[in-house]
Design a protein around this motif. Structure first.
Motif, PDB file in Angstrom:
ATOM      1  N   UNK A 107       0.866  -1.181   0.000  1.00 15.88           N
ATOM      2  CA  UNK A 107       0.000   0.000   0.000  1.00 15.88           C
ATOM      3  C   UNK A 107       0.903   1.230   0.000  1.00 15.88           C
ATOM      4  N   UNK A 108       0.591   2.180  -0.869  1.00 15.51           N
ATOM      5  CA  UNK A 108       1.296   3.462  -0.892  1.00 15.51           C
ATOM      6  C   UNK A 108       0.274   4.517  -0.463  1.00 15.51           C
ATOM      7  N   UNK A 109       0.642   5.281   0.552  1.00 14.54           N
ATOM      8  CA  UNK A 109      -0.241   6.289   1.118  1.00 14.54           C
ATOM      9  C   UNK A 109       0.381   7.660   0.882  1.00 14.54           C
ATOM     10  N   UNK A 110      -0.440   8.644   0.487  1.00  9.88           N
ATOM     11  CA  UNK A 110       0.109   9.989   0.292  1.00  9.88           C
ATOM     12  C   UNK A 110       0.233  10.709   1.631  1.00  9.88           C
ATOM     13  N   UNK A 111       0.720  11.939   1.597  1.00 10.03           N
ATOM     14  CA  UNK A 111       0.959  12.686   2.847  1.00 10.03           C
ATOM     15  C   UNK A 111      -0.328  12.969   3.611  1.00 10.03           C
ATOM     16  N   UNK A 112      -1.483  12.934   2.936  1.00 12.59           N
ATOM     17  CA  UNK A 112      -2.772  13.178   3.593  1.00 12.59           C
ATOM     18  C   UNK A 112      -3.352  11.900   4.210  1.00 12.59           C
ATOM     19  N   UNK A 113      -2.680  10.768   4.035  1.00 10.82           N
ATOM     20  CA  UNK A 113      -3.176   9.521   4.607  1.00 10.82           C
ATOM     21  C   UNK A 113      -4.128   8.765   3.702  1.00 10.82           C
ATOM     22  N   UNK A 114      -4.244   9.172   2.448  1.00 11.06           N
ATOM     23  CA  UNK A 114      -5.104   8.474   1.478  1.00 11.06           C
ATOM     24  C   UNK A 114      -4.258   7.501   0.673  1.00 11.06           C
ATOM     25  N   UNK A 124      -7.786   1.335  -2.538  1.00 16.52           N
ATOM     26  CA  UNK A 124      -7.328   2.596  -3.135  1.00 16.52           C
ATOM     27  C   UNK A 124      -8.333   3.706  -2.904  1.00 16.52           C
ATOM     28  N   UNK A 125      -7.816   4.894  -2.613  1.00 22.02           N
ATOM     29  CA  UNK A 125      -8.650   6.069  -2.394  1.00 22.02           C
ATOM     30  C   UNK A 125      -9.256   6.142  -1.008  1.00 22.02           C
ATOM     31  N   UNK A 126      -9.129   5.094  -0.220  1.00 19.31           N
ATOM     32  CA  UNK A 126      -9.708   5.081   1.128  1.00 19.31           C
ATOM     33  C   UNK A 126      -8.678   5.573   2.136  1.00 19.31           C
ATOM     34  N   UNK A 127      -9.165   5.983   3.270  1.00 20.81           N
ATOM     35  CA  UNK A 127      -8.307   6.467   4.344  1.00 20.81           C
ATOM     36  C   UNK A 127      -7.516   5.301   4.933  1.00 20.81           C
ATOM     37  N   UNK A 128      -6.240   5.530   5.169  1.00 20.81           N
ATOM     38  CA  UNK A 128      -5.358   4.470   5.652  1.00 20.81           C
ATOM     39  C   UNK A 128      -5.764   3.967   7.028  1.00 20.81           C
ATOM     40  N   UNK A 129      -6.353   4.800   7.838  1.00 21.31           N
ATOM     41  CA  UNK A 129      -6.697   4.410   9.208  1.00 21.31           C
ATOM     42  C   UNK A 129      -7.694   3.252   9.250  1.00 21.31           C
ATOM     43  N   UNK A 130      -8.346   2.952   8.131  1.00 26.34           N
ATOM     44  CA  UNK A 130      -9.291   1.831   8.109  1.00 26.34           C
ATOM     45  C   UNK A 130      -8.582   0.474   8.132  1.00 26.34           C
ATOM     46  N   UNK A 131      -7.310   0.432   7.754  1.00 22.19           N
ATOM     47  CA  UNK A 131      -6.594  -0.850   7.771  1.00 22.19           C
ATOM     48  C   UNK A 131      -5.240  -0.799   8.454  1.00 22.19           C
ATOM     49  N   UNK A 132      -4.686   0.371   8.696  1.00 19.59           N
ATOM     50  CA  UNK A 132      -3.330   0.460   9.249  1.00 19.59           C
ATOM     51  C   UNK A 132      -3.261   1.343  10.468  1.00 19.59           C
ATOM     52  N   UNK A 133      -2.110   1.337  11.095  1.00 22.24           N
ATOM     53  CA  UNK A 133      -1.879   2.146  12.291  1.00 22.24           C
ATOM     54  C   UNK A 133      -1.428   3.545  11.904  1.00 22.24           C
ATOM     55  N   UNK A 134      -1.928   4.512  12.598  1.00 22.99           N
ATOM     56  CA  UNK A 134      -1.547   5.901  12.374  1.00 22.99           C
ATOM     57  C   UNK A 134      -0.056   6.110  12.604  1.00 22.99           C
ATOM     58  N   UNK A 135       0.518   5.345  13.527  1.00 23.33           N
ATOM     59  CA  UNK A 135       1.952   5.494  13.826  1.00 23.33           C
ATOM     60  C   UNK A 135       2.817   5.209  12.601  1.00 23.33           C
ATOM     61  N   UNK A 160      10.394  13.382   0.102  1.00 22.99           N
ATOM     62  CA  UNK A 160      10.784  14.219  -1.021  1.00 22.99           C
ATOM     63  C   UNK A 160      12.039  14.985  -0.635  1.00 22.99           C
ATOM     64  N   UNK A 161      12.319  16.044  -1.367  1.00 24.35           N
ATOM     65  CA  UNK A 161      13.509  16.831  -1.053  1.00 24.35           C
ATOM     66  C   UNK A 161      13.355  17.603   0.250  1.00 24.35           C
ATOM     67  N   UNK A 162      12.180  18.180   0.475  1.00 26.12           N
ATOM     68  CA  UNK A 162      11.962  19.020   1.654  1.00 26.12           C
ATOM     69  C   UNK A 162      10.809  18.549   2.534  1.00 26.12           C
ATOM     70  N   UNK A 163      10.098  17.537   2.099  1.00 24.60           N
ATOM     71  CA  UNK A 163       8.909  17.137   2.844  1.00 24.60           C
ATOM     72  C   UNK A 163       8.636  15.644   2.654  1.00 24.60           C
ATOM     73  N   UNK A 164       7.704  15.175   3.436  1.00 24.54           N
ATOM     74  CA  UNK A 164       7.267  13.786   3.335  1.00 24.54           C
ATOM     75  C   UNK A 164       6.201  13.692   2.243  1.00 24.54           C
ATOM     76  N   UNK A 165       6.425  12.775   1.307  1.00 26.48           N
ATOM     77  CA  UNK A 165       5.469  12.576   0.217  1.00 26.48           C
ATOM     78  C   UNK A 165       4.417  11.530   0.570  1.00 26.48           C
ATOM     79  N   UNK A 166       4.789  10.574   1.396  1.00 28.10           N
ATOM     80  CA  UNK A 166       3.854   9.509   1.744  1.00 28.10           C
ATOM     81  C   UNK A 166       4.529   8.411   2.531  1.00 28.10           C
ATOM     82  N   UNK A 167       3.875   7.255   2.521  1.00 30.48           N
ATOM     83  CA  UNK A 167       4.358   6.101   3.287  1.00 30.48           C
ATOM     84  C   UNK A 167       4.139   4.829   2.477  1.00 30.48           C
TER      85      UNK A 167
END
Length: 181
Positions: A107-114, A124-135, A160-167
């Motif tokens: 699963x690839x999650x963007x910086x907004x947790x989607x 896909x397109x769902x919020x990560x908190x429905x299947x994974x840990x926020x940590x 990314x270069x200056x920020x987190x793109x995702x997980x």
């Protein structure tokens, strides 16, 4: 004459007592040895259980290390594609990697947790908190979590270069060795 008739009976009795003592000695010896064998079998079973657990722990540690090694280059590849906004290429990478032995899902999650990419399309397109840990989304380091010695969950930040793109979150099935009894 009485002495003579008593003599063979006495010898028979002595022989009988001697035979009974020998049989009793063998019985006691057998009981002692059987008890020692039971103790030895119990100790061996405990040693086997200990060795089996140590082998399983070593296998788990090796898999955890392999997942940590995999996380960096895979996250770098995903980072490049995220920066180019190429979700189809990320899907291709994930779908190819999930074909490898024991890798269950990616699963690839963007910086907004989607979820922007998943080998299981229903997520896909769902919020990560429905299947994974926020940590998993909050840490800046690679996490490998052992779940009941049956699965490893690996989480790696995609920076990314200056920020987190995702997980990146990868699920890995464990198949631990069992000693043959």
């Amino acid at each position: 004459v009485k002495v003579m008739t008593n003599q063979p009976n006495r010898r028979k009795r002595i022989r009988l007592i001697a035979m009974l003592r020998i049989i009793a000695g063998f019985a006691i010896l057998w009981i002692v040895k059987e008890s020692q064998m039971k103790t030895l079998r119990d100790e061996t079973a405990k040693d086997n259980q200990r060795l089996e657990r140590q082998a399983q722990e070593a296998v788990i540690r090796a898999h955890e290390q392999q997942l940590r090694l995999l996380a960096k280059p895979f996250s770098w590849a995903v980072r490049i594609e995220m920066m180019n906004n190429s979700i189809s290429q990320i899907n291709l990478y994930a779908n190819e990697l999930v074909k490898e032995k024991n890798i269950s899902s990616i699963i690839i999650v963007n910086e907004a947790g989607k979820k922007i990419s998943s080998t299981d399309k229903k997520w896909e397109g769902r919020d990560f908190s429905t299947v994974g840990k926020q940590s998993y989304l909050d840490t800046d380091s690679i996490i490998v979590e052992n779940i009941n010695d049956s699965m490893l969950m690996m989480s790696s930040p995609i920076m990314g270069f200056n920020n987190r793109l995702g997980t990146l979150v990868l699920t890995y099935s464990l198949h631990l060795p069992q000693l043959v009894q």
